[in-house]
Enzyme design. Structure first.
Site, PDB file in Angstrom:
ATOM      1  N   TYR A 207      39.863  42.652  41.891  1.00 36.28           N
ATOM      2  CA  TYR A 207      40.367  41.886  43.038  1.00 36.28           C
ATOM      3  C   TYR A 207      40.684  40.465  42.603  1.00 36.28           C
ATOM      4  CZ  TYR A 207      35.742  39.687  43.299  1.00 36.28           C
ATOM      5  OH  TYR A 207      34.591  38.990  43.010  1.00 36.28           O
ATOM      6  N   CYS A 208      41.524  39.810  43.425  1.00 36.44           N
ATOM      7  CA  CYS A 208      41.815  38.386  43.225  1.00 36.44           C
ATOM      8  C   CYS A 208      42.108  37.785  44.598  1.00 36.44           C
ATOM      9  CB  CYS A 208      42.971  38.191  42.249  1.00 36.44           C
ATOM     10  SG  CYS A 208      44.529  38.900  42.793  1.00 36.44           S
ATOM     11  N   THR A 209      42.669  36.578  44.645  1.00 33.76           N
ATOM     12  CA  THR A 209      42.833  35.864  45.919  1.00 33.76           C
ATOM     13  C   THR A 209      43.795  36.581  46.874  1.00 33.76           C
ATOM     14  OG1 THR A 209      42.620  33.858  44.619  1.00 33.76           O
ATOM     15  CG2 THR A 209      43.306  33.594  46.915  1.00 33.76           C
TER      16      THR A 209
ATOM     17  N   ILE B 149      41.593  39.056  48.571  1.00 31.96           N
ATOM     18  CA  ILE B 149      40.504  38.688  49.488  1.00 31.96           C
ATOM     19  C   ILE B 149      41.057  38.299  50.866  1.00 31.96           C
ATOM     20  CG2 ILE B 149      38.616  37.038  49.845  1.00 31.96           C
ATOM     21  CD1 ILE B 149      38.772  36.760  46.629  1.00 31.96           C
TER      22      ILE B 149
ATOM     23  N   GLY C  40      46.160  39.144  45.564  1.00 31.37           N
ATOM     24  CA  GLY C  40      46.620  40.408  44.998  1.00 31.37           C
ATOM     25  C   GLY C  40      47.531  40.292  43.790  1.00 31.37           C
TER      26      GLY C  40
END
Ligand SMILES: [Zn+2]
Ligand SMILES: [Zn+2]
Length: 452
Positions: free
Chosen positions: A198-200, A227, A202
């Protein structure tokens, strides 16, 4: 034809406050083949500038990566512009969880080699062979699988204030560093484990998941929309958030609260704290975590050296700054020997404290901010601020806010002031007032009073 931004951050903040329009903060990205990024860039700027869009947008031959804010009223006009391009039609717009009218103060649209600096040679692997996108509920259930490893694709200062429980949080300054580190760490599990990332928003996972598949990982998954979208789904579907703490964002807000768990510490005193700030010494600008008490005692500085610098006369400060490269230091990596409680690498999975809202929402809604005037000077040694009153009346006892892009929103009760050099209780338009303030006031910081 205006193709570039020509207002300072202070001027822009002033205009936003005067316009009084509610703004939305959002982000999106799209991978696509863009033949002529320069003319695409100019076309976007020309279409967006009149819509009062502000933000940081990167375009490249491989697509677009945009983070921006706009007046809520212009949302449909904005959508119309992006729908004119086939590759942006119907894409997901990640709307921010928390809004701040000052999240961005400039419109910059830049042509880059890549929309994310990943350090990868895209010719060497199939960038379209990406991992499986997961919705929040699917992500949660795969998190429960003992055969899953979850990896945070962000940098140390992002994961420190919030992350998924149990995640591997690499101690890296940049995305490009994290790829080989993760590959090595998980080398023995390329086939038997689910690699969940995951990241901020996508975008980093789009490239990383293709890279890891290319490196032989068999079961690669990514959180769709990152997220930000996860949080939206969690709230809409009343699911449990397995993400704890704050989501770091790359604008003036520096983070948005996802859960009330505080998982990090003030870097100076160790108290639970997840408020990022940039060192008040403009020549340093280090990004670090600082609690309110340390902010007061250190005047927003990261070290006693920086505290000494900001208390020098301005001329000397500018002299000291000469020759220093200040370009793009806003997100300088936040590591310094002075920050004793800085954590990176393995991070706690339990809250150190629970965040409490400072005041109740009902009270906030019934309040109004009224513009009074602007900052004209700050006498650093004596800690006295000079303001010019431009409109409305100001009285001793009023609740006031001093507001600006660097100053933030400093709220206090006005307990004493000098009006045109004399101690007085009331000031009117045209008056110059001085007051004691423990924080630095910048030229053109705005002075507001709060009325119920
Ligand atoms: Zn502290
Ligand atoms: Zn500093």
């Amino acid at each position: 034809m205006q193709l570039y931004n020509n207002l300072s951050a202070e001027e822009r903040a002033g205009l936003i406050d005067e316009a009084g329009k509610q703004r939305l903060t959002l982000s999106f990205y799209a991978y696509a083949k863009i033949e002529d990024p320069k003319s695409f860039r100019d076309a976007l700027f020309l279409a967006w500038n009149p819509l009062e869009i502000l933000g940081r947008i990167y375009v490249a031959k491989e697509g677009i990566n945009a983070q921006l804010s706009l007046p809520a009223d212009n949302f449909y006009e904005f959508k119309k512009v992006i729908e004119e391009y086939d590759f942006m039609r119907g894409i997901r717009l990640n709307i921010a969880v928390e809004h701040d009218d000052h999240s961005f103060l400039k419109l910059t649209v830049k042509v880059r080699n890549k929309i994310v600096a990943d350090g990868l040679n895209d010719e060497s692997f199939d960038v379209t062979d990406i991992g499986v996108h997961l919705k929040a509920e699917e992500f949660n259930s795969l998190l429960n699988d003992p055969n899953t490893v979850v990896v945070d694709m962000r940098n140390h200062y992002e994961s420190e204030i919030g992350h998924f429980k149990g995640a591997i949080t690499p101690d890296v300054d940049t995305f490009r560093e994290s790829l080989p580190i993760i590959e090595n760490q998980l080398a023995a599990h390329k086939e038997d484990k689910n690699l969940l990332m995951y990241c901020t928003g996508g975008i980093r996972c789009e490239k990383a998941s293709a890279f890891f598949k290319h490196k032989g990982f068999k079961n690669v998954y990514q959180l769709e929309g990152g997220i930000i979208e996860y949080t939206r789904q969690i709230n809409a579907e009343k699911l449990e958030s397995k993400f704890i703490g704050k989501n770091f964002v790359f604008d003036h807000r520096l983070g948005e609260r996802i859960t009330n768990d505080i998982v990090s510490q003030c870097h100076q005193c160790g108290k639970p704290c997840d408020n990022h700030t940039n060192c008040a010494n403009d020549a340093c600008h280090l990004l670090f975590l600082q609690c309110d008490e340390c902010r007061d005692s250190m005047e927003g500085c990261c070290s006693s050296e920086c505290l000494d610098v900001i208390n020098l006369p301005l001329v000397e400060q500018i002299q000291l700054r000469k020759g220093l490269d200040k370009g793009n230091m806003v997100f300088k990596k936040g590591k310094s020997k002075d920050l004793k409680f800085k954590k990176s690498g393995a991070l706690p999975d339990a809250a150190l404290a629970v965040f409490k809202k400072p005041r109740n929402i009902r009270q906030r809604i019934s309040e109004k901010k009224v513009l009074i005037g602007k900052g004209e000077h700050y006498y650093t040694k004596s800690k006295i601020a000079l303001f010019l009153i431009e409109q409305n009346e100001l009285k001793v006892g009023d609740r006031i806010i001093v507001s600006g892009p660097t100053t933030g929103n400093q709220e206090l009760i006005l307990d004493q002031m000098y009006v045109n050099g004399k101690l007085a209780n009331i000031a009117n338009p045209g008056d110059k007032i001085t007051m004691n303030l423990p924080f630095k006031v910048r030229n053109s910081d705005k002075l507001f009073k709060i009325i119920q």
